[in-house]
Design a protein around this motif. Structure first.
Motif, PDB file in Angstrom:
ATOM      1  N   GLN A 222       0.851  -1.186   0.000  1.00 43.82           N
ATOM      2  CA  GLN A 222       0.000   0.000   0.000  1.00 43.82           C
ATOM      3  C   GLN A 222       0.886   1.235   0.000  1.00 43.82           C
ATOM      4  O   GLN A 222       1.840   1.320   0.774  1.00 43.82           O
ATOM      5  CB  GLN A 222      -0.900   0.003   1.236  1.00 43.82           C
ATOM      6  N   SER A 223       0.590   2.176  -0.860  1.00 42.14           N
ATOM      7  CA  SER A 223       1.379   3.398  -0.906  1.00 42.14           C
ATOM      8  C   SER A 223       1.248   4.176   0.395  1.00 42.14           C
ATOM      9  O   SER A 223       0.188   4.210   1.020  1.00 42.14           O
ATOM     10  CB  SER A 223       0.921   4.278  -2.071  1.00 42.14           C
TER      11      SER A 223
ATOM     12  N   PHE B 272       1.525   2.464 -10.553  1.00 44.69           N
ATOM     13  CA  PHE B 272       0.119   2.617 -10.187  1.00 44.69           C
ATOM     14  C   PHE B 272      -0.681   1.348 -10.477  1.00 44.69           C
ATOM     15  O   PHE B 272      -1.709   1.102  -9.844  1.00 44.69           O
ATOM     16  CB  PHE B 272      -0.489   3.817 -10.902  1.00 44.69           C
TER      17      PHE B 272
ATOM     18  N   CYS C  53      -2.141   0.977  -7.025  1.00 42.47           N
ATOM     19  CA  CYS C  53      -3.364   1.797  -7.038  1.00 42.47           C
ATOM     20  C   CYS C  53      -4.430   1.254  -7.980  1.00 42.47           C
ATOM     21  O   CYS C  53      -5.266   2.022  -8.478  1.00 42.47           O
ATOM     22  CB  CYS C  53      -3.016   3.239  -7.421  1.00 42.47           C
ATOM     23  N   GLU C  54      -4.399  -0.050  -8.243  1.00 39.12           N
ATOM     24  CA  GLU C  54      -5.391  -0.669  -9.125  1.00 39.12           C
ATOM     25  C   GLU C  54      -5.453   0.012 -10.486  1.00 39.12           C
ATOM     26  O   GLU C  54      -6.504   0.084 -11.123  1.00 39.12           O
ATOM     27  CB  GLU C  54      -6.780  -0.656  -8.468  1.00 39.12           C
TER      28      GLU C  54
ATOM     29  N   LYS D  88      -5.239   3.137 -11.310  1.00 36.55           N
ATOM     30  CA  LYS D  88      -5.726   4.513 -11.396  1.00 36.55           C
ATOM     31  C   LYS D  88      -4.588   5.504 -11.135  1.00 36.55           C
ATOM     32  O   LYS D  88      -3.772   5.326 -10.235  1.00 36.55           O
ATOM     33  CB  LYS D  88      -6.847   4.757 -10.386  1.00 36.55           C
TER      34      LYS D  88
ATOM     35  N   SER E 194      -2.701   8.386  -9.648  1.00 36.19           N
ATOM     36  CA  SER E 194      -2.885   8.781  -8.254  1.00 36.19           C
ATOM     37  C   SER E 194      -2.073   9.986  -7.815  1.00 36.19           C
ATOM     38  O   SER E 194      -2.052  10.308  -6.629  1.00 36.19           O
ATOM     39  CB  SER E 194      -2.560   7.587  -7.340  1.00 36.19           C
TER      40      SER E 194
END
Length: 403
Positions: free
Chosen positions: A243-244, A275, A279-280, A282, A284
């Protein structure tokens, strides 16, 4: 309520006479002599104009001390130089690790720092910082050449929870860069803040802290901002997911493009998948000066990296004969929203038989490839030379394409 503390000022003058026009002639000697510094007793070292050469002095770097400000008489007049004969990435002009002491606050102001055969003019990456370090109106010059390690570093930081680095009005010929750490923690993490800085590019390295780290970039000029997901580090197995850690605050910048890449070798090579992995897919990181959040009002899917044109109050996939609006950074399904870059630099495929000179105007052919500007509508200017290849062309979009 104002904070009360004792302030002690000392003057450092290269080539001066101690007791006549200065207290010290050497910066390190002045720092070494400070032993009673604290929040209640703070020091300012006034560095008068001159060159302070610490090349080949047997030390890895100069240090910083808690509640000690090094303030130059003028930005261009004070030059602190470390040009060593032998290269080592353990060397820097300034480094927080030298004295091995807790630093709640320290600053460098109105100084020019020049380094050669070392990692960076300023390096901060240790447990000693437990507060804030400020760089204000400093110039950072890294004279390393491309065949050497770390030739692109200006300010290099590895930050942990509770650490904050602020750069205001910093000019550098190298990158301004930071990475976070490996720890998993609750609460606020580290902060890296850049205001009115100029550098070739800015890099933010993600080592996955699972924390809450903040990046502020405001009023800065750089060709690009790179988000670098540093993958494959063993300690990332803290949790069964990644997770970012970062939240980005970008305001009033002149940055031509943002890229998000993944590296398995600490940045020597990278692929544009950060990403996708974090981020799935997307986009970001958005900079309002070059990005728009828009709706796909067309009938077809918009693919990431595809060109788009205006369509009512939204956008659609670009087609021959339409005015270019920008390039999609997201996959945007019909009626969905996503990020489109409408200003700055985009990367556009080029016809393999095309030759384009640097700064030459370009337009799009019927298939959406960049060609030399002729009778069609100019979309931008080539950033670099292109001759008979298959790599995309960097194109600086022009305002006419936005009207």
């Amino acid at each position: 309520m104002s904070v009360q503390y004792e302030l002690v000022e000392k003057v450092v003058k290269a080539g001066g006479t101690v007791g006549v026009n200065c207290d010290y002639t050497d910066i390190k000697a002045a720092l070494d002599d400070i032993a009673d510094n604290s929040a209640g007793k703070r020091y300012v070292l006034r560095i008068l104009n001159g060159t302070y050469d610490v090349s080949n002095d047997g030390n890895l770097y100069l240090g910083l001390k808690n509640y000690v400000d090094l303030i130059g008489q003028s930005r261009g007049g004070v030059r602190i130089v470390k040009r060593d004969d032998d290269y080592s990435d353990a060397k820097n002009v300034f480094d927080t690790a030298y004295y091995g002491q807790r630093i709640e606050y320290a600053s460098l102001r109105n100084l020019t720092l020049i380094g050669y055969n070392l990692k960076a003019p300023v390096h901060i990456d240790d447990e000693y910082l437990q507060g804030t370090i400020e760089l204000v109106d400093c110039t950072l010059i890294n004279e390393n050449t491309p065949d050497m390690g770390n030739y692109r570093n200006g300010l290099a930081c590895g930050l942990r929870q509770g650490q904050r680095v602020v750069a205001r009005g910093v000019h550098s010929n190298g990158m301004l860069w930071m990475h976070n750490g490996f720890e998993a923690y609750a609460g606020e993490g580290c902060r890296f803040e850049l205001y009115n800085c100029i550098s070739p590019f800015i890099v933010i390295g993600e080592l996955i802290t699972y924390g809450n780290d903040t990046i502020v970039i405001e009023g800065c000029r750089a060709e690009f901002l790179r988000y670098l997901y540093i993958k494959g580090v063993a300690v990332q197995q803290l949790r069964p997911y990644v997770q970012s850690s970062f939240s980005f605050e970008l305001r009033g910048n002149s940055i031509d493009y943002v890229e998000a890449v993944t590296t398995m070798d600490l940045g020597y090579t990278s692929v544009p998948t950060a990403f996708d992995e974090l981020c799935e897919g997307k986009w970001s990181i958005s900079d309002p000066s070059i990005h728009q959040f828009v709706r796909n009002t067309g009938a077809a899917d918009i693919v990431r990296g595809s060109l788009v044109s205006r369509n009512g109050d939204g956008v659609k996939r670009w087609a021959s004969g339409e005015r270019l609006y920008g390039m999609a950074l997201d996959v945007i399904l019909p009626v969905d929203y996503g990020i489109v870059q409408d200003r700055g630099i985009v990367f556009i495929p080029v016809h393999p038989d095309t030759e384009i000179a640097e700064d030459e105007p370009v337009e799009l052919d019927a298939s959406g490839r960049a060609v030399r500007h002729g009778r069609g509508e100019k979309i931008g200017v080539a950033q670099g030379r292109y001759a008979h290849g298959d790599r995309p062309l960097k194109v600086k979009l022009t305002k006419s394409q936005l009207s």
